[in-house]
Design a protein around this motif. Structure first.
Motif, PDB file in Angstrom:
ATOM      1  N   SER A 265       0.844  -1.198   0.000  1.00  0.00           N
ATOM      2  CA  SER A 265       0.000   0.000   0.000  1.00  0.00           C
ATOM      3  C   SER A 265       0.881   1.251   0.000  1.00  0.00           C
ATOM      4  O   SER A 265       1.974   1.247   0.579  1.00  0.00           O
ATOM      5  N   PHE A 266       0.403   2.310  -0.627  1.00  0.00           N
ATOM      6  CA  PHE A 266       1.188   3.541  -0.680  1.00  0.00           C
ATOM      7  C   PHE A 266       0.269   4.740  -0.915  1.00  0.00           C
ATOM      8  O   PHE A 266      -0.864   4.600  -1.404  1.00  0.00           O
ATOM      9  N   LEU A 267       0.776   5.914  -0.560  1.00  0.00           N
ATOM     10  CA  LEU A 267       0.144   7.204  -0.821  1.00  0.00           C
ATOM     11  C   LEU A 267       0.909   7.902  -1.946  1.00  0.00           C
ATOM     12  O   LEU A 267       2.135   7.757  -2.047  1.00  0.00           O
ATOM     13  N   TYR A 268       0.196   8.677  -2.732  1.00  0.00           N
ATOM     14  CA  TYR A 268       0.881   9.359  -3.837  1.00  0.00           C
ATOM     15  C   TYR A 268       0.122  10.618  -4.215  1.00  0.00           C
ATOM     16  O   TYR A 268      -1.049  10.809  -3.868  1.00  0.00           O
ATOM     17  N   ARG A 269       0.844  11.463  -4.972  1.00  0.00           N
ATOM     18  CA  ARG A 269       0.268  12.679  -5.557  1.00  0.00           C
ATOM     19  C   ARG A 269       0.538  12.668  -7.065  1.00  0.00           C
ATOM     20  O   ARG A 269       1.558  12.144  -7.510  1.00  0.00           O
ATOM     21  N   VAL A 270      -0.347  13.249  -7.809  1.00  0.00           N
ATOM     22  CA  VAL A 270      -0.116  13.492  -9.231  1.00  0.00           C
ATOM     23  C   VAL A 270       0.442  14.901  -9.353  1.00  0.00           C
ATOM     24  O   VAL A 270      -0.260  15.896  -9.096  1.00  0.00           O
TER      25      VAL A 270
END
Length: 707
Positions: free
Chosen positions: A247-252
């Motif tokens: 699982s991970f968090l990200y931004r565009v």
């Protein structure tokens, strides 16, 4: 040709033509329906539709062909054969039931009917309807094959949900699509999501398709705490992909950090759960063989979130024999399961003769299953089931299932064997010579002597050669009586009851014998059993097994009481301290001495960074109003991910405070998440509450003061 064979020969071609015509009409419909089922639900649904559709088509074809019987044949012949003079029914009539003129007419018709072929009565093909149905079926199959399925072909972009304000010259996300391609072993189809947040199985392929306005130059996907993922351009869209391993968090990030900060998105990885194995039958873990039973069929069920392998292994362990003659063997056999992939049932049939399983043995079975995970499958061992076949020589113990006692029960069985041997010898007395009878009786007496010696060790006896006579002085032994005890007790030679020799291998028999583990009451009962054994041994060695039986039975009763004793005391064992070196006493020499005080190592808590950040975000003396050093705290959720309820939410809250340290709601949210993530402190003694008015008056009166 007889009248009975005539209807069959003339109706068979028509029935075959009608059945073929019906199947030709149904086949395009079956194929088209199976194609739709394959497209929507997979190959299994297509096979089921083909099987069911073919069965229905065959049923209606036979029903339609059944109308072409003898009545139809009579009407058809009368319609197309004028030479039969509307008397075709006479061809199938019984001659015995007809008159003279009718029999003559029947003979004339029989000669005329052979002038034509039965093929002339076949109905025509439904050419026009067959053509229309095949054209419609092919069109439907083409639409099914070329219609884009979800997760295949160019994606359809949905409007962006980030709702960032437009800044002149700064690209922003305006359209998006997230395609999730699960691993093949899951059996899940690819799917498109209009949201950039998703949940997917571990190992899935994640593909982003994004569009920016104005057109971006070097957009990227920036995971929190991970490496930057670049996008490649495909016309007006930008595409990126990666395999989901955690699982991970990200931004565009469309403009390399310029413009407003995009919101966070999260991808949750769903781990593949191992299969679950349950024993359906029998319900109990221990089962007894019933009379006449020759096989055993345990039933297991295995469930999994994606699928259990079609084959499994059954581990079979056999324990055959009794006492020290137990032999163990282990083997594994392959099993095929039944039922759907996610809930398979395994029902092996175990034949006793093929496995070599017999009386006095135990059979332990355990199912080993795997799921369909790739590249490494999860393997799980199910519960063990025990099938016990009691020995006919000894009744099964009812209170010690799964527990083997290796001391007194063995003695109990040995004394019982002596009784059995003595009774057998008494029954064979008439067929034995006197000297042979005496020899066998003395041999049984020798066994009784060995058994009596074993029990005497529990009473502290060194050797059990002969009992003391009633007129003996009763000399008492002690540790300081001044004579030689002869060292450790002499062990009997291996023979009857030899496995129990370990009970007296260690220690002096006066006070370190196994008798020290018996309470006085049990010890007294055991002493009576030994006395009865001596009387039984005396009569057996004199050749009187009939006179020895009463003593042997009484000894058996006393042994049974000892076996059922409820209290057993263990001898006390003191500390084994090193010997004192007397030569160093009173000399003041301290060479070689060292401190024995152990250093107290502090317990390192795992919540150090979290506790420090929680205090800094609060209102106490250690609170920090400005920016907080979050580097150590940023690494803490990743290191403690296994202990945290939601490490991604905590990482997102840390990132929000890092980007805007003055955001009070962000600080409050992070502090709340830290409090739930930290380990609960251990319980301490509660401080006593102060006394109320009544308690104060009572304490004042007790102290001599004025209430």
């Amino acid at each position: 040709m007889s009248a009975g064979d005539l209807p069959t020969r003339w109706t068979a071609p028509a029935k075959r033509r009608v059945m073929a015509d019906s199947l030709a009409l149904a086949l395009p419909l079956i194929i088209a329906t199976a194609a739709i089922g394959w497209r929507l639900f997979g190959i299994v649904a297509a096979v089921v539709i083909v099987v069911i559709g073919s069965a229905i088509a065959l049923f209606f074809a036979r029903h339609r062909a059944a109308r072409y019987d003898q009545r139809w044949l009579v009407r058809a012949l009368d319609a197309i054969r004028p030479d039969l003079e509307d008397s075709a029914d006479l061809l199938f009539a019984d001659p015995a039931m007809l008159g003279l003129l009718e029999r003559l007419q029947q003979a004339r018709l029989a000669d005329r009917i052979d002038g034509d072929s039965p093929q002339s009565l076949r109905p025509d093909w439904s050419r026009r309807l067959i053509l229309i149905l095949w054209i419609a079926g092919l069109i439907m199959i083409g639409l099914v094959l070329f219609w884009p399925r979800p997760g295949h072909g160019p994606p359809t972009l949905a409007p962006s949900t980030e709702a960032l304000p437009a800044t002149p010259g700064i690209p922003r996300l305006v359209a998006q699509n997230l395609r999730i391609i699960p691993p093949a072993y899951t059996g899940l189809p690819p799917r498109d999501s209009a949201s950039l947040d998703a949940r997917a199985p571990v190992g899935s392929r994640i593909e982003w398709t994004l569009r920016f306005d104005p057109q971006a130059t070097v957009p990227a996907i920036q995971p929190i705490g991970g490496a930057r993922l670049g996008l490649r351009r495909d016309g007006a869209n930008w595409i990126a992909s990666r395999t989901l391993d955690a699982s991970f968090l990200y931004r565009v990030d469309p403009a390399s950090g310029r413009g407003p900060t995009p919101p966070l998105h999260r991808i949750d990885a769903i781990a593949d759960s191992p299969p679950q194995v349950r024993a359906i039958s029998p319900a109990a873990s221990l089962t007894m063989v019933t009379a006449g039973q020759r096989s055993w069929t345990p039933v297991f069920t295995a469930t999994d979130d994606y699928g259990v392998a079609a084959t499994a292994r059954l581990r079979i362990t056999l324990a055959l024999g009794e006492g020290e003659n137990v032999t163990f063997s282990e083997r594994e056999i392959a099993l095929s399961g039944s039922g759907p992939a996610r809930d398979r049932r395994f029902t092996p049939r175990l034949d006793f003769s093929a496995l070599g399983f017999g009386a006095g043995g135990d059979m332990v079975v355990q199912l080993i299953v795997r799921d369909t995970r790739q590249p490494v499958a999860n393997e799980v061992r199910g519960p063990s089931l025990i099938l016990r076949w009691p020995s006919p020589k000894q009744p099964e113990s009812s209170g010690l299932q799964g527990m083997v006692n290796t001391t007194l029960p063995a003695y109990f069985r040995s004394q019982r064997q002596i009784i059995i041997d003595a009774e057998t010898l008494i029954r064979q007395k008439r067929g034995l010579a006197a000297d042979r009878y005496l020899t066998r009786s003395a041999s049984i007496g020798g066994d009784q002597q060995i058994l009596r010696g074993r029990y005497s060790q529990f009473l502290g006896g060194e050797e059990e050669e002969t009992p003391e006579s009633p007129t003996a002085d009763g000399e008492q032994h002690s540790d300081d009586d001044g004579h030689d005890h002869g060292g450790p007790p002499r062990q009997n030679a291996p023979g009857f009851g030899a496995p129990e020799d370990v009970l007296a291998d260690f220690g002096h028999p006066h006070d370190d014998s196994p008798a020290s583990s018996l309470d006085p009451e049990t010890r007294a009962i055991l002493k009576q059993a030994v006395d009865e054994m001596w009387q039984s041994e005396l009569q057996l060695k004199q050749g009187h097994p009939d006179l020895a039986l009463p003593f042997a039975y009484r000894a058996l009763r006393f042994i049974k009481e000892v076996q059922q004793a409820t209290r057993i005391f263990l001898s006390r064992v003191g500390p084994e301290l090193p010997p004192i070196d007397a030569s160093r006493r009173m000399t003041g020499k301290r060479e070689g001495l060292s401190s024995r005080v152990l250093a107290i190592a502090p317990v390192e808590g795992r919540d150090g960074p979290a506790a420090a950040a929680w205090r800094a975000l609060g209102d106490g003396p250690g609170a920090i109003r400005g920016p907080i050093a979050l580097d150590a705290l940023d690494r803490w959720p990743r290191a403690q991910a296994a202990h945290l309820p939601d490490p991604l939410a905590l990482s997102g809250a840390i990132d929000a405070v890092r980007r805007d340290p003055a955001c009070l709601p962000c600080r409050a949210k992070l502090r709340a998440l830290l409090w739930t993530a930290m380990a609960r402190p251990p319980a301490h003694l509660a401080r006593r509450r102060p006394a109320d008015a009544g308690g104060a008056r009572y304490l004042g009166a007790m102290g001599g003061g004025t209430p």
